[in-house]
Design a protein around this motif. Structure first.
Motif, mmCIF file in Angstrom:
data_model
loop_
_atom_site.group_PDB
_atom_site.id
_atom_site.type_symbol
_atom_site.label_atom_id
_atom_site.label_comp_id
_atom_site.label_asym_id
_atom_site.label_seq_id
_atom_site.Cartn_x
_atom_site.Cartn_y
_atom_site.Cartn_z
ATOM 1 N N VAL A 78 10.896 -8.246 58.796
ATOM 2 C CA VAL A 78 12.309 -8.407 58.664
ATOM 3 C C VAL A 78 12.400 -9.699 57.635
ATOM 4 O O VAL A 78 13.058 -9.692 56.671
ATOM 5 C CB VAL A 78 13.290 -8.185 59.651
ATOM 6 C CG1 VAL A 78 14.790 -8.475 59.141
ATOM 7 C CG2 VAL A 78 13.114 -6.915 60.425
ATOM 8 N N PRO A 79 12.234 -10.958 58.168
ATOM 9 C CA PRO A 79 12.573 -12.028 57.588
ATOM 10 C C PRO A 79 11.400 -12.088 56.147
ATOM 11 O O PRO A 79 11.729 -12.942 55.373
ATOM 12 C CB PRO A 79 12.268 -13.301 58.418
ATOM 13 C CG PRO A 79 11.193 -12.578 59.555
ATOM 14 C CD PRO A 79 11.750 -11.269 59.603
ATOM 15 N N ALA A 80 10.332 -11.642 56.366
ATOM 16 C CA ALA A 80 9.451 -11.542 55.235
ATOM 17 C C ALA A 80 10.111 -10.976 53.954
ATOM 18 O O ALA A 80 9.950 -11.348 52.866
ATOM 19 C CB ALA A 80 8.082 -11.137 55.487
ATOM 20 N N GLY A 81 10.774 -9.605 54.102
ATOM 21 C CA GLY A 81 11.202 -9.004 53.183
ATOM 22 C C GLY A 81 12.654 -9.633 52.568
ATOM 23 O O GLY A 81 12.848 -9.625 51.272
ATOM 24 N N LEU A 82 13.154 -10.231 53.385
ATOM 25 C CA LEU A 82 14.682 -11.029 53.169
ATOM 26 C C LEU A 82 14.218 -12.319 52.253
ATOM 27 O O LEU A 82 14.878 -12.641 51.248
ATOM 28 C CB LEU A 82 15.424 -11.382 54.229
ATOM 29 C CG LEU A 82 16.045 -10.162 55.267
ATOM 30 C CD1 LEU A 82 16.482 -10.565 56.269
ATOM 31 C CD2 LEU A 82 16.901 -9.238 54.217
ATOM 32 N N ASN A 83 13.168 -13.256 52.686
ATOM 33 C CA ASN A 83 12.921 -14.265 52.004
ATOM 34 C C ASN A 83 12.250 -13.845 50.511
ATOM 35 O O ASN A 83 12.690 -14.477 49.535
ATOM 36 C CB ASN A 83 11.982 -15.114 52.694
ATOM 37 C CG ASN A 83 12.832 -15.950 53.834
ATOM 38 O OD1 ASN A 83 13.435 -17.131 53.422
ATOM 39 N ND2 ASN A 83 12.922 -15.828 54.948
ATOM 40 N N PHE A 84 11.778 -12.860 50.670
ATOM 41 C CA PHE A 84 11.068 -12.367 49.193
ATOM 42 C C PHE A 84 12.146 -12.189 48.406
ATOM 43 O O PHE A 84 12.218 -12.359 47.210
ATOM 44 C CB PHE A 84 10.047 -11.180 49.346
ATOM 45 C CG PHE A 84 9.268 -10.822 48.414
ATOM 46 C CD1 PHE A 84 8.203 -11.632 47.821
ATOM 47 C CD2 PHE A 84 9.976 -9.803 47.597
ATOM 48 C CE1 PHE A 84 7.552 -10.978 46.751
ATOM 49 C CE2 PHE A 84 8.868 -9.325 46.448
ATOM 50 C CZ PHE A 84 7.870 -10.164 46.081
ATOM 51 N N SER A 85 13.148 -11.221 48.745
ATOM 52 C CA SER A 85 14.152 -10.732 47.996
ATOM 53 C C SER A 85 14.913 -12.057 47.633
ATOM 54 O O SER A 85 15.536 -12.105 46.494
ATOM 55 C CB SER A 85 15.077 -9.933 48.855
ATOM 56 O OG SER A 85 14.495 -8.652 49.007
ATOM 57 N N LEU A 86 15.388 -13.096 48.344
ATOM 58 C CA LEU A 86 16.016 -14.319 48.072
ATOM 59 C C LEU A 86 15.308 -15.062 47.060
ATOM 60 O O LEU A 86 15.908 -16.001 46.320
ATOM 61 C CB LEU A 86 16.065 -14.965 49.320
ATOM 62 C CG LEU A 86 17.481 -14.711 50.149
ATOM 63 C CD1 LEU A 86 17.149 -15.296 51.491
ATOM 64 C CD2 LEU A 86 18.758 -14.849 49.588
ATOM 65 N N CYS A 87 14.178 -14.670 46.613
ATOM 66 C CA CYS A 87 13.307 -15.287 45.581
ATOM 67 C C CYS A 87 13.653 -14.814 44.115
ATOM 68 O O CYS A 87 13.259 -15.096 43.090
ATOM 69 C CB CYS A 87 11.969 -15.339 45.676
ATOM 70 S SG CYS A 87 11.229 -16.410 46.913
ATOM 71 N N PHE B 43 18.889 -5.495 47.090
ATOM 72 C CA PHE B 43 19.033 -4.594 48.005
ATOM 73 C C PHE B 43 19.050 -4.937 49.500
ATOM 74 O O PHE B 43 20.011 -4.748 50.197
ATOM 75 C CB PHE B 43 17.530 -3.582 47.950
ATOM 76 C CG PHE B 43 17.581 -2.583 46.937
ATOM 77 C CD1 PHE B 43 18.481 -1.340 46.953
ATOM 78 C CD2 PHE B 43 16.741 -2.973 45.899
ATOM 79 C CE1 PHE B 43 18.237 -0.543 45.808
ATOM 80 C CE2 PHE B 43 16.648 -1.870 44.765
ATOM 81 C CZ PHE B 43 17.385 -0.979 44.653
ATOM 82 N N MET B 44 17.913 -5.815 49.686
ATOM 83 C CA MET B 44 17.812 -6.516 51.276
ATOM 84 C C MET B 44 18.505 -7.705 51.213
ATOM 85 O O MET B 44 18.173 -8.624 50.514
ATOM 86 C CB MET B 44 16.381 -6.427 51.762
ATOM 87 C CG MET B 44 15.851 -5.091 51.891
ATOM 88 S SD MET B 44 14.049 -5.164 52.450
ATOM 89 C CE MET B 44 14.186 -5.868 53.885
ATOM 90 N N ARG B 45 19.785 -7.815 51.992
ATOM 91 C CA ARG B 45 20.514 -8.923 51.727
ATOM 92 C C ARG B 45 20.513 -9.694 53.077
ATOM 93 O O ARG B 45 21.226 -9.171 54.042
ATOM 94 C CB ARG B 45 22.017 -8.313 51.183
ATOM 95 C CG ARG B 45 21.937 -7.627 49.828
ATOM 96 C CD ARG B 45 23.459 -7.452 49.657
ATOM 97 N NE ARG B 45 24.266 -8.452 49.641
ATOM 98 C CZ ARG B 45 24.533 -9.162 48.519
ATOM 99 N NH1 ARG B 45 23.760 -8.910 47.457
ATOM 100 N NH2 ARG B 45 25.378 -10.046 48.387
#
Length: 818
Positions: A488-497, A599-601
């Protein structure tokens, strides 16, 4: 603009303090000066009013260096320069940058003077005295953050952290962790350290720093967006926009390691159709080329794939699409190897697979001879595409599964990074390797045809990957609850990049530890794995790509039981929900492409004033409306610890080591989970319509087939028809679910679903607004057009309390009151 700049140059020349410094001058986009001791020069350049580049270099002139992630060039930007005895201040309409003329340390503030970020000490250059990188430097710059400031990014990490404070991390691409030297702050700014060599990121009570192994200069970009969305938009402006993916890619994908014949693979698609379970994508993993000496031949040399054209035709005839595994390395018996090797376009370090035999462990007596190709080289990328096009794409392949794009590097030795590449040593450009891999395929396919949108599933990513049609997955992760929680945090931090497309192997890649003697060594019959898989699939339903994949056991729905059984029904329920949400998901994808959305916010994106969400790592928004709170702990079975990484996972001796196994579990029992509803909004339970206030922890009753979902008041969520594949039925009768309690809006987007005509304006938007005080929905006039678009449709408007109206829409404004 030229007159404006000339005026400022004249004013600066009249400034006595400026003349006294004697080392400061104005450039077209900023300033340039040398520190008093002459050790290095600093340049500050406005790329836009809110993006500033800072370069510090010990040479006489600004060195030329490749910057593959950055596509932005400096725009003409109005800025003012104010000189004082000890500092220079540059102001744009968005930023105030203060530079200490003695040390060249910088401070960044917003236009109102609110301090954002400060450099912590001078840059350091440590000369490299020997080796292939002689003449370069080890480069470090530190910054000072507020003690309680949360930051996000760095790529995709498996540390389970949401905020990336208080850690030291060595950033070098690997199988399950993808690194980008970028972070963004809750204060609304981002910092991209533009260095591609292995870099140590360190954050402690003294400073936050980037320390790169090799570079010609310190080079970074400061971006101010005001909030997380603004920073993401800035990163897309700096490193490239994300193109549209085909609609079908947002459907359900099935895969495993691996289908061993074309008949087996096509049979999976056929089985899904027989069961009436939706499916859009099927993936063929490795060794369709045969033995390891033919590794990644990009040709169907395996006798179990005798007729690739028939295979693709059968998949397409079943209204599905196919992706295929391609690697960044080649076996010595392949045609690409034989063309690349004489040109010096292959590397000499150990990569996967280690042996030419398929046995485990690898037999060192028979080395595979597989070598990684120089993806930095334009000539090498041309050769790569030539064989990919001639061997696979010509049959009508729909998408690419680019494995090992980090790339795999076995038995790593620092001297391996001395390898010569197109740009110099491998060390200099190491972390940008995945970026060039996807660029090569994307650019060549776009040049070949615009009829099929490029879709690349890649194991590694770097900022900028988003502009090349890349969806990154989180690598060969182990099947465990801890691993699921980390995703979950892996995908969120990636998206925040700024990289919006991300997913993971639903169920985890290595599930062999769940294979027990009592279930015939078959994990899908093990209740411990069944529960983990269902909860993982529920999470995967709310990621940009919904893809089931892994080793050690097949993952098709029918492996877990049959219709009417709890596990099967829970899986089927989520796949159907994914398809019902396609109008919402595809419209969100347009917001990602056209308006730089995500997408993933992470909850900080939508609720930055709620301090409880700043470091919350187990919930997020999926698009603008839906709060996802996946169940991340075992409720029906013991949660056992599984420690498997991408190396040990291939050791089949780990199979069957699960402890506390149970042979029977009652999955019909009701359980419960706790979650937090962010403040600043009213929330609706997606399943029941119950209204709840934000800013509170709640306990939600759960069953195996239920993932807690909540919809923000003011949301408009379109639901599509029941289908077996994404384009089976037109969206001529959509349900619009309205969630009262606040004003809201939504734009329904449609186009031809799988070509690039949208870039030429071939699409439609239907704007919708909800006025809460009058309980009135306005469906605005349609904007745009494209061949074959719907000219007449029905919308069924529905609220959680059961009120419902159906209206006919012909493209003109319609108002519905509930």
């Amino acid at each position: 603009m030229k007159q404006f700049k000339s005026l400022w140059i004249a004013l600066l020349l009249l400034c006595p303090g400026w003349l006294a410094a004697q080392t400061v001058s104005q450039t077209p986009h900023g300033i340039k000066f040398t520190v008093p001791d002459g050790s290095y020069t600093c340049e500050v350049q406005f790329y836009t009013p809110s993006i500033v580049r800072v370069v510090k270099y010990p040479q006489a002139q600004l060195p030329e260096k490749p910057s593959p992630a950055v596509v932005l060039t400096p725009e003409d930007t109005r800025f003012r320069v104010t000189d004082a005895d000890a500092s220079v201040v540059l102001r744009s309409k968005a930023l105030c940058v203060t530079v200490d003329k003695r040390t060249a340390t910088l401070q960044f503030a917003d236009a109102d003077g609110r301090m954002l970020l400060t450099e912590n000490g001078a840059v350091t250059f440590r000369p490299i005295e020997e080796g292939v990188d002689k003449g370069y430097f080890r480069v470090r710059q530190a910054f000072r953050l507020d003690p309680d400031e949360t930051i996000y990014g760095l790529g995709q990490l498996q540390n389970g952290k949401m905020s990336q404070r208080n850690q030291e991390k060595y950033l070098i691409q690997s199988n399950v962790e993808d690194f980008s030297p970028f972070f963004q702050s809750v204060k609304g700014y981002g910092l991209y350290w533009d260095n591609y060599s292995p870099t140590t990121f360190a954050d402690n009570s003294q400073s936050t720093s980037f320390d790169s192994e090799v570079g010609l200069c310190a080079d970074y970009y400061f971006l101010y967006g005001g909030n997380a969305d603004g920073v993401v938009a800035g990163m897309r402006t700096l490193t490239g926009q994300a193109p549209m993916f085909p609609l079908w890619t947002y459907g359900y994908w099935q895969s495993k390691e691996r289908y061993k014949s074309q008949d087996e693979m096509v049979g999976v698609v056929r089985k899904y159709r027989e069961l009436g379970v939706p499916l859009d994508g099927i993936i063929q993993d490795w060794q369709y080329w045969g033995n390891n000496y033919l590794w990644n031949a990009m040709d169907f040399t395996n006798t179990q794939f005798p007729d690739p054209q028939r295979m693709l035709d059968e998949v397409h005839g079943l209204n599905a699409h196919m992706a295929i595994s391609i690697w960044q390395s080649f076996g010595p018996a392949t045609k690409p190897y034989r063309e690349l090797a004489p040109k010096g376009l292959l590397y000499d370090f150990k990569t996967w697979p280690a042996s030419g035999t398929e046995s485990w462990p690898p037999n060192p007596e028979y080395p595979s001879g597989v070598r990684v190709y120089d993806a930095y080289s334009p000539e090498a990328r041309d050769i790569y595409w030539k064989y990919l096009n001639e061997g696979i794409f010509k049959y009508g392949m729909d998408a690419w599964w680019m494995d090992s794009t980090e790339p795999d590097h076995l038995d790593f030795k620092p001297s391996d990074l001395d390898q010569k590449t197109y740009f110099g040593s491998f060390r200099q450009m190491r972390n940008a390797y995945p970026l060039y891999c996807v660029q090569g395929v994307y650019d060549h396919q776009r040049a070949t045809t615009s009829d099929k949108r490029v879709f690349i599933l890649t194991r590694s990513g770097y900022v900028g990957s988003q502009r090349y049609g890349a969806n990154v997955w989180s690598g060969d992760i182990g099947s465990s609850w801890e691993s699921l929680r980390n995703q979950v945090p892996a995908g969120l931090n990636f998206s925040l990049c700024g990289m919006p497309h991300w997913n993971n192997d639903i169920g985890g890649f290595f599930c062999g530890s769940y294979n027990k003697s009592w279930n015939d060594g078959f994990a899908p019959r093990n209740p411990l794995y069944q529960e983990l898989y269902v909860r993982w699939l529920q999470f995967g339903t709310f990621t940009p790509m919904m893809r089931s994949h892994g080793a050690d056991a097949p993952r098709e729905i029918y492996q877990f039981g049959k219709k009417g059984e709890p596990v099967y029904d829970a899986i089927e329920k989520m796949i159907h929900l994914r398809y019902a949400l396609l109008p919402y998901i595809y419209s969100t994808s347009w917001e990602v492409t056209h308006r730089q959305s995500t997408f993933m916010r992470a909850l900080v994106m939508d609720f930055p004033d709620d301090r409880k969400v700043l470091d919350l790592n187990d919930e997020y928004m999926f698009g603008p409306a839906i709060l996802v709170a996946p169940v991340l702990e075992a409720q029906y079975t013991p949660e056992k610890a599984v420690k498997v990484d991408e190396q040990s996972g291939w050791d089949r001796d780990n199979a069957g080591k699960a402890k506390d196994a149970v042979t029977a579990t009652d999955f019909t029992q009701k359980k419960s989970t706790t979650l937090y509803l962010p403040s600043g909004a009213t929330w609706y339970d997606f399943w029941t319509g119950e209204t709840l206030k934000g800013g509170q922890d709640i306990t939600r009753e759960t069953t195996l087939d239920l993932i807690p979902l909540y919809v923000k008041a003011g949301s408009i969520v379109p639901f599509g028809p029941a289908v077996q594949y994404a384009t089976e039925k037109p969206w001529d009768n959509l349900t619009l679910r309205i969630y009262p309690g606040a004003d809201g809006s939504f734009t329904l987007y449609e186009d031809e679903f799988d070509n690039y005509n949208y870039e030429k304006g071939a699409y439609t938007e239907v704007p919708m607004t909800w006025d809460d005080s009058s309980r009135r929905l306005t469906i605005g006039a349609r904007r745009g057009s494209y061949p074959g678009m719907l000219t007449k449709r029905q919308f069924t408007v529905r609220t959680p309390d059961g009120k419902e109206k159906t209206v006919t829409y012909t493209g003109k404004k319609v108002t519905v009151r509930l």
